[in-house]
Scaffold this motif. Structure first.
Motif, PDB file in Angstrom:
ATOM      1  N   SER A  63      -7.740   8.645  -1.049  1.00  0.00           N
ATOM      2  CA  SER A  63      -6.735   7.338  -1.104  1.00  0.00           C
ATOM      3  C   SER A  63      -4.841   7.572  -0.402  1.00  0.00           C
ATOM      4  N   GLU A  89      -1.085  -1.073  -3.504  1.00  0.00           N
ATOM      5  CA  GLU A  89      -2.844   0.106  -4.360  1.00  0.00           C
ATOM      6  C   GLU A  89      -2.572   0.645  -5.568  1.00  0.00           C
ATOM      7  N   ASP A  90      -1.489   1.376  -5.179  1.00  0.00           N
ATOM      8  CA  ASP A  90      -0.972   2.583  -6.245  1.00  0.00           C
ATOM      9  C   ASP A  90      -0.594   1.962  -7.225  1.00  0.00           C
TER      10      ASP A  90
END
Length: 124
Positions: A63, A89-90
């Motif tokens: 990812s 999403e980090d």
């Protein structure tokens, strides 16, 4: 006694960059592997990146591959995580970890020492 102290977290817009630092003390780390893990609310701890202190072997989660880079400054006894092209999403608390073994792994319970973590928030 091994101490790991993270810094560099903060709030950044999507697409932006941050550099996390992990200041390590209490040992000579040439026989250690260093890793970065993250944990978002309600989620399990997740592997991000790891490397042998002396270089050579590095691992990245799929990812973050191509966006994040793990490196170290031997003179400062510090490991870095350069994070580019950040995504919402980090968002997580990022922890630095040290493993008493030269081989970096992706499994969090194979690391013996942990920092307190630094919050990274990426807004959309």
């Amino acid at each position: 006694q091994v101490q790991l102290v993270e810094s560099g977290g903060g709030l950044v817009q999507a697409g932006g960059s941050l550099r996390l630092s992990c200041a390590a003390s209490g040992r000579t780390f040439s026989n250690y592997a260093m890793g970065w893990f993250r944990q978002a609310p309600g989620k399990e701890r997740e592997f991000v990146a790891a490397r042998n202190w002396n270089g050579g072997a590095t691992k990245y989660a799929d990812s973050v591959k191509g966006r994040f880079t793990i490196s170290r400054d031997n003179a400062k006894n510090t490991v870095y995580l350069q994070m580019n092209s950040l995504k919402p999403e980090d968002t997580a608390v990022y922890h630095c970890a040290a493993r008493v073994n030269v081989v970096p792994t992706t499994t969090w319970n194979e690391y013996q020492y942990w920092g307190q973590g630094t919050q990274v928030t990426v807004s959309s």
